[in-house]
Scaffold this active site. Structure first.
Site, short mmCIF file in Angstrom:
data_model
loop_
_atom_site.label_atom_id
_atom_site.label_comp_id
_atom_site.label_asym_id
_atom_site.label_seq_id
_atom_site.Cartn_x
_atom_site.Cartn_y
_atom_site.Cartn_z
CG HIS A 25 -2.05 -0.92 1.13
ND1 HIS A 25 -1.99 -2.20 1.61
CD2 HIS A 25 -3.28 -0.79 0.59
CE1 HIS A 25 -3.13 -2.80 1.38
NE2 HIS A 25 -3.93 -1.99 0.75
N GLY A 26 2.04 1.16 0.49
CA GLY A 26 2.86 2.35 0.49
C GLY A 26 4.09 2.15 1.33
#
Lengths: 648, 476
Positions: free
Chosen positions: B326-327
């Protein structure tokens, strides 16, 4: 949950029945779109007409204009407006829960004017809640002898922070957090993505501001607008593209009206400037806009606080990276517009320092000094000057007078320099060392001297005869004074202290320009002092290195402190001065460090310098009161005798 | 271009018409759809196109070589080449700065100075999604399970098909390639479903998620210290509703648009917030992503074939990696670790009950399911505080304030409660609503479609809040 989901199996038995001929689907979709376009013709027109970055805007403009015309003919526009109003009613919901409060200040009811729009009613409702969130400030200290509020202006209490996305997101949150760190301050923040002053059809800021003011009654309004304003503006159905004369006139009109509105009820207004963005074309527009913002803010009597310089690098380009609190990171989010978390922290920190120079805030943290700006009309310089003071709160509370150290800035600097680079350090050191620190203005190229050739360059006289008496009148300072300067200010500190032994009990220099004769080709010094070849004595008298040689007695009575970085171009001169002081038997300290002629080096040396001053000033006698008579009118009151030390 | 915008609507109307008009020539239709997809992606930033093309070419070439290679060693080598290049691209664009900051920090702890430059890397939208798609393609070919693209054109379109390009669903080769390589459909396959998906997607995204985002969630997570405990609890629920509406709304629109063009895209959400245990939650939430994690991380780690403890560890590791997807931030890793841990605990409890001879498969009484739902829902909702907060520090402030009764707040609107409840409630009663709409639409004669659609469209336009919030998942 066990039943089969009709969306899951595309080969379900009835799926044949659900098949459709593509032609019909396409036609039906087009027709649907046309219907919806006609119904919301107004919004569609605004979408195209008011966005000059839209690809193919010229082609679309006549289409949406025709669409709007047609919708008006059919009466759809007014019908949609009625529906919108009804939907707005439906969407705005009551506040169901109001948090518990310690105290709810009573605000007079808002003036009953025209019936409020749903938008205003909505704002009013939210504010009724926000209003209650006022933090009750601490009990005021006993009435001090010297007013802690500079220039008689009351301290801000109710701060309204408004703006577009930057205020809605990280930067606004950080600003709110930091402003909340001041005593008695309660902040109400409202940021709305993609809003500004060019599109009241999307969001009517003047109306919203009026509602906010009526409810919250701010005494300080801080606004950050403009990032969404570089787009066409619509006046009475006429479209003005960005940057055209019509656009400028209308935007200035709206902006100045808004700035005046911000100051309603005697509130102070602060307009924050735009930050630099990554995209060059957009940055160009914002740069132009900043000029308009600054001009209008100053015209309207508001404070303009720039953000552009904090977001540009040393070459004036987009600043991608920062180092802050020991971290290296990106200043902005990947859009190149909004601040990253680290960037917002950094920018808010710097902005609040700048705000503290303009407004009488008092930090809640007891380890931080109050920051006060004063203005002083200088008869000698024939101009209005400013100076900035860092004052330990104890001085006001306990009504004591503390030693003061003047901080002299370098060439091309002004009274804001020290605060720009060392604001919080100075706040901390001022309290920790119980010193009042004052950063006066010595002109960008004033060299802290009185010039015979430039009659308004009378910095020495200004500091000794005008500033010192003013300090004693307005600040809790004693007669024990020190001088600390860097670069041009370093030379100034040493020379002024040597020439006025009765006024200054200690002096120190960072990277001081201690030998002016090295700058004999520099035009500004030749203008101030006359060409070196013609008047060498004027130059030598202003150079600490030569002053020690010619009149060592002026140095022997007090200790001195020099510091310089080894990579500094002034390193040889400082080393020479150190040796000369040794030769003449002057007691002094000499500190060398890594580093050059830059703030990193100066910040590293700051605490050592101020501690040194504190030691000297703690033992020093209080010098002659700097009353107007003591120093007034003297060309160079160099021979005021040192008072004998008082018995312990 | 984002889906619910006017430029996209115009774009799609044109693409739809042309795509069906040229359907008699399948290659022409595919070339046109490819061009449209690249136009769609290039609208963000032209430079992204090169990246998408590069990623597709890597997938195509290595896939081709894996299939052609004779020996096991050669196949392995080509797979490795695909993994390394794809992950390197993703790593550079997505994780470089995270890496730089943490290496610098680590070096600092060791008393060293690391001189890695801070680069301003612009994150190309959708890169996480299409990199996962490339990886799945080559790994499945290696495993002998996937469908190989018949031509470069098919593969390029498979990688870039615009309805699913930005935010998934993450398609496996068997999901989309057979449809691309087969005969062109002559009819829009399931029009009522397509319309209902687009309408529900718009409703969830434009009406519900936007309202929640601008009315409470955005600000509460940025500055939790301004809110009271009650407001922050509501904020947690509202954010849960918002992520669901935002992301499943996007997927609904993607599937609906795909159907209109004649393609079936895989389902991605199946009433996830109604799950009564964490295992079920992950079978219903972001399904293409959780299946990806299962097939390409969990199974290669050994899955559940080893010692039970090893299984639990595998679950945690899989979801930590899933969090990182996701990051580049510790907060996502923390979020993933919480989910991995929850799954491990759930699995352990199943194992324990089986060992004790409890029939875990039997039907449960309502109160048991309700308790399970509460526990699952709150685990997911609270883990999202890490997910949403700007950093872990702020997340702790958020939790701290949630437990601090009596602190002043900002007040709460009825609308937030209502909309959050509606968003969560859609997981329970969304299906009957959809069935009703399908029933109505199937019985509406074609000439009346525009009337029905325009009525739905107008209702959405009126309900839409004036502010627009960005997609949460477009950042990933």
């Amino acid at each position: 949950m066990a039943e089969p989901d009709p969306t899951r199996d595309p080969t379900a038995r009835d799926s044949r029945a659900r098949e459709a001929r593509p032609l019909w689907v396409v036609l039906a979709l087009w027709l649907t779109f046309a219907c919806l376009a006609l119904v919301s013709a107004n919004d569609l027109y605004a979408l195209v007409a008011l966005d000059d970055r839209l690809v193919g805007r010229r082609l679309w403009l006549p289409v949406v204009a025709f669409n709007l015309e047609l919708a008006q003919q059919l009466g759809l526009v007014s019908g949609k407006a009625r529906l919108d109003a009804w939907a707005e009613e439906l969407r705005s919901s009551p506040v169901v829960y109001v948090p518990r409060r310690e105290a709810v200040p009573t605000a007079p009811p808002p003036p009953v004017a025209a019936a409020p729009s749903p938008e205003q009613a909505d704002a009013a409702r939210r504010l009724a809640v926000a209003l209650a969130s006022v933090r009750v400030g601490q009990a005021p200290p006993p009435e001090p002898r010297i007013d802690p509020q500079a220039n008689g202006r009351p301290a801000p209490g109710r701060v309204l922070l408004i703006g577009a996305s930057s205020i809605q997101f990280y930067l606004g949150a950080e600003l709110e957090r930091r402003l909340g760190d001041f005593q008695g301050v309660s902040v109400f923040r409202l940021g709305k993505l993609s809003t500004g002053l060019t599109r009241p059809d999307l969001f009517d800021w003047p109306a919203r501001l009026a509602a906010l003011q009526a409810e919250f009654q701010p005494d300080l309004v801080i606004a950050l607008f403009g990032g969404n304003d570089c787009q066409p503006i619509q006046v009475d159905g006429r479209l003005h593209d960005y940057g055209t004369p019509g656009w400028r006139a209308e935007y200035r009109r709206r902006l100045s009206a808004f700035l005046l509105q911000m100051q309603a009820g005697g509130a102070r207004a602060v307009l924050l400037g735009q930050a630099r963005v990554r995209k060059a074309s957009f940055a160009g527009r914002l740069h132009q806009l900043n000029e308009v913002l600054q001009e209008e803010a100053e015209r309207a009597g508001a404070v303009f606080v720039p953000l552009w310089d904090l977001t540009s690098d040393e070459h004036g380009r987009y600043r991608a990276e920062i180092r802050y609190r020991g971290q290296r990171g990106l200043l902005r989010l990947s859009d190149g517009i909004h601040f990253s978390l680290l960037g917002a922290d950094f920018a808010a920190h710097r902005l609040v320092a700048r705000l503290q120079r303009e407004l009488n805030f008092t930090p809640r943290a007891p380890e931080l000094a109050l920051v006060r700006r004063f203005e002083l009309d200088s008869g000698l310089r024939r101009e209005r000057t400013s100076y900035l003071a860092f004052v330990p709160p104890r001085a006001y509370a306990a009504d004591v007078r503390l030693p003061v150290v003047l901080l002299l800035h370098g060439r091309e600097g002004d009274w804001t320099d020290w605060s720009e680079h060392a604001h919080e350090e100075l706040q901390r050191l001022s309290v920790a060392l119980d010193l009042v620190l004052v950063a006066p203005d010595g002109r960008r190229r004033g060299w802290y001297l009185d010039s015979e050739r430039e009659p308004t360059n009378r910095i020495e006289g200004y500091l000794t005869a005008e500033l010192l008496p003013d300090l004693e009148r307005r600040l809790p300072v004693s007669g024990r004074r020190g001088l600390l300067g860097l670069s041009m200010g370093g030379a100034g500190a040493l020379t002024l202290a040597a020439r006025h032994p009765g006024l200054f009990a200690s002096a120190s220099s960072m990277s001081g320009a201690v030998d002016l004769t090295r700058l004999r080709q520099r035009g500004e010094l030749r203008r101030l002092l006359g060409p070196y070849e013609e008047r060498p004595e004027a130059w030598l008298e202003r150079s600490p290195l030569h002053l020690v040689r010619s009149s060592p007695e002026r140095f022997r009575d007090r200790p001195w402190l020099l510091s310089v970085g080894r990579q500094d171009r002034w390193h040889p001169s400082n080393e020479a001065l150190h040796q000369e002081l040794d030769r003449q038997g002057v007691s002094h300290e000499y500190l060398e460090s890594r580093g050059g002629h830059d703030w990193a080096t100066w910040l590293g040396a700051l605490e050592a310098h101020l501690r040194w001053h504190q030691r000297q000033l703690a033992g020093a006698p209080s010098a002659a009161p700097a009353t107007a008579e003591a120093a007034e009118g003297e060309e160079a009151p160099a021979l005021i005798p040192v008072q004998p030390p008082a018995p312990p | 271009m984002l889906f619910p915008t006017v430029p996209f609507a115009v774009f799609f109307l044109v693409v739809l018409a042309v795509s069906w008009a040229v359907r008699r020539s399948r290659p022409a239709q595919k070339v046109f759809l490819l061009a449209a997809s690249y136009f769609f992606y290039g609208w963000w930033d032209l430079r992204f196109l090169g990246l998408l093309l590069l990623s597709s070419l890597i997938g195509y070439l290595t896939g081709e070589m894996i299939v052609r290679a004779r020996g096991r060693g050669a196949r392995r080598a080509w797979l490795l080449a695909s993994l390394v290049t794809s992950l390197a691209m993703l790593g550079f664009f997505k994780y470089y700065n995270f890496f730089q900051v943490n290496v610098a920090h680590l070096a600092g702890l060791l008393g060293l100075q690391a001189h890695l430059p801070v680069l301003e890397v612009i994150l190309p939208v959708g890169i996480s999604f299409y990199t996962f798609q490339t990886l799945a393609y080559t790994i499945e070919l290696y495993q002998g399970k996937g469908v190989k693209a018949a031509s470069l054109l098919d593969h390029l379109l498979f990688m870039s098909f615009f309805p699913q390009l930005l935010l998934g669903p993450i398609c496996r080769s068997r999901d989309l390639l057979p449809q691309l390589m087969g005969e062109a459909p002559n009819r829009v396959p399931d029009l009522p479903l397509a319309v209902s998906l687009i309408a529900s997607g718009l409703f969830k995204k434009v009406v519900l998620a936007t309202f929640l985002s601008t009315h409470l969630v955005d600000d509460a997570f940025i500055a939790p210290e301004n809110y009271s405990a009650f407001e922050l609890w509501v904020g947690v629920y509202a954010y849960t509703a918002m992520v669901y509406c935002d992301f499943s709304g996007y997927t609904d629109m993607a599937r609906g648009l795909g159907l209109l063009l004649g393609f079936h895209l895989p389902e991605n959400f199946n009433a996830p917030l109604a799950a009564t245990n964490i295992g079920e939650f992950w079978r219903r939430w972001h399904m293409t992503y959780s299946r990806w994690l299962r097939d390409f991380i969990y199974f290669p780690l050994g899955g559940s074939r080893g010692h039970p403890l090893r299984t639990y560890l595998n679950l945690i590791l899989t979801f930590m990696a899933g969090g990182l997807w996701h990051g580049a931030d510790w907060k996502f890793i923390t979020w993933g670790a919480i989910h991995g841990l929850a799954l491990a605990i759930y699995k352990a409890s199943l194992d324990l009950r089986r060992a004790l001879g409890v029939a875990v498969e039997r039907a449960r009484p309502w109160w048991y399911l309700a308790l399970g739902w509460l526990l699952t829902f709150h685990t997911c909702a609270l883990a999202r505080v890490f997910f949403r907060s700007p950093d872990i520090g702020t997340a702790w402030v958020y939790f701290g304030r949630m437990l601090e009764p009596g602190a002043p707040g900002r007040g709460l609107e009825l609308g937030v409660l209502a909309v959050a409840s509606l968003g969560i409630g859609l997981n329970f009663f969304g299906r009957p609503i959809r069935r009703g709409f399908l029933w109505l639409h199937t019985r509406t004669p074609a000439p009346l479609w525009p009337l029905l659609w325009a009525a739905v469209g107008l209702a959405l336009l009126l309900l839409k809040p004036s502010d627009v919030a960005p997609y949460i998942y477009s950042q990933f």
